[in-house]
Motif scaffolding. Structure first.
Motif, PDB file in Angstrom:
ATOM      1  N   PRO A   1       0.835  -1.218   0.000  1.00 40.85           N
ATOM      2  CA  PRO A   1       0.000   0.000   0.000  1.00 40.85           C
ATOM      3  C   PRO A   1       0.865   1.262   0.000  1.00 40.85           C
ATOM      4  N   ASN A   2       0.341   2.314  -0.615  1.00 40.31           N
ATOM      5  CA  ASN A   2       1.075   3.584  -0.715  1.00 40.31           C
ATOM      6  C   ASN A   2       1.478   4.144   0.646  1.00 40.31           C
ATOM      7  N   THR A   3       0.647   3.943   1.663  1.00 37.17           N
ATOM      8  CA  THR A   3       0.993   4.458   2.992  1.00 37.17           C
ATOM      9  C   THR A   3       2.283   3.815   3.493  1.00 37.17           C
TER      10      THR A   3
ATOM     11  N   GLU B   1      -5.075  -7.511   0.039  1.00 39.23           N
ATOM     12  CA  GLU B   1      -4.397  -6.384  -0.610  1.00 39.23           C
ATOM     13  C   GLU B   1      -3.069  -6.779  -1.240  1.00 39.23           C
ATOM     14  N   VAL B   2      -2.355  -7.682  -0.575  1.00 42.14           N
ATOM     15  CA  VAL B   2      -1.006  -8.046  -0.974  1.00 42.14           C
ATOM     16  C   VAL B   2      -0.929  -9.563  -1.083  1.00 42.14           C
ATOM     17  N   SER B   3      -0.217 -10.026  -2.097  1.00 45.38           N
ATOM     18  CA  SER B   3      -0.084 -11.478  -2.270  1.00 45.38           C
ATOM     19  C   SER B   3       0.663 -12.076  -1.077  1.00 45.38           C
TER      20      SER B   3
ATOM     21  N   GLU C   1       3.027 -14.175  -1.026  1.00 46.62           N
ATOM     22  CA  GLU C   1       4.459 -14.197  -1.326  1.00 46.62           C
ATOM     23  C   GLU C   1       5.111 -12.845  -1.018  1.00 46.62           C
ATOM     24  N   THR C   2       4.463 -11.780  -1.463  1.00 44.21           N
ATOM     25  CA  THR C   2       4.975 -10.431  -1.208  1.00 44.21           C
ATOM     26  C   THR C   2       4.943 -10.119   0.284  1.00 44.21           C
ATOM     27  N   ALA C   3       3.862 -10.497   0.960  1.00 48.54           N
ATOM     28  CA  ALA C   3       3.747 -10.254   2.394  1.00 48.54           C
ATOM     29  C   ALA C   3       4.852 -10.986   3.156  1.00 48.54           C
ATOM     30  N   SER C   4       5.145 -12.204   2.759  1.00 48.72           N
ATOM     31  CA  SER C   4       6.194 -12.986   3.401  1.00 48.72           C
ATOM     32  C   SER C   4       7.561 -12.337   3.205  1.00 48.72           C
ATOM     33  N   ARG C   5       7.830 -11.903   1.988  1.00 45.00           N
ATOM     34  CA  ARG C   5       9.115 -11.243   1.705  1.00 45.00           C
ATOM     35  C   ARG C   5       9.230  -9.937   2.473  1.00 45.00           C
ATOM     36  N   TRP C   6       8.129  -9.198   2.530  1.00 47.31           N
ATOM     37  CA  TRP C   6       8.119  -7.938   3.262  1.00 47.31           C
ATOM     38  C   TRP C   6       8.396  -8.185   4.747  1.00 47.31           C
ATOM     39  N   ARG C   7       7.766  -9.210   5.330  1.00 46.28           N
ATOM     40  CA  ARG C   7       7.993  -9.520   6.737  1.00 46.28           C
ATOM     41  C   ARG C   7       9.472  -9.842   6.992  1.00 46.28           C
TER      42      ARG C   7
END
Length: 132
Positions: free
Chosen positions: A6-8, A70-72, A74-80
């Motif tokens: 998300p942009n925020t 909102e987020v896949s 896979e992306t959420a896992s990488r972000w974490r």
């Protein structure tokens, strides 16, 4: 990682990146002009405290966030994973700053600042991965 967050979140990481770069510039300037026995300059202290306050108030709470659809996953896992590394590096940066304050010799101060600069480079690279 791409701009799927998300942009925020992206805006907060951009601000974190700017604060990290600002502190790194200050530390590098101190390494290059370490002509006084002053373990931590006021400018370094101010930039570090600003960075630390921003991280604790704005960034740290993001770690508890659940993106849902909102987020896949896979992306959420990488972000974490990246967020965990950023958190770990921020704790180590605080320790590095404490060790710089304790350094008495100019050589040790220079060595500590170089270590801080390296840690900041790592943090900057993590932020860029999140943003790009």
């Amino acid at each position: 990682m791409n701009k799927i967050l998300p942009n925020t979140h992206l805006k907060k990481y951009q601000l974190l990146l700017e604060l990290l770069e600002q502190l790194q510039e200050t530390v590098v300037n101190s390494v290059n002009s370490a002509d006084t026995l002053n373990s931590v300059t006021q400018v370094e202290t101010n930039h570090f405290l600003e960075l630390q306050n921003f991280y604790q108030q704005q960034m740290f709470p993001l770690g508890e966030e659940n993106f849902g659809a909102e987020v896949s996953p896979e992306t959420a896992s990488r972000w974490r994973s990246l967020n965990t590394e950023i958190h770990r590096s921020m704790k180590l940066l605080a320790l590095d700053m404490s060790l710089l304050k304790a350094a008495r010799s100019l050589q040790m101060q220079k060595t500590r600042r170089e270590g801080i600069s390296d840690r900041l480079s790592t943090l900057i690279s993590y932020c860029k991965v999140v943003i790009i």
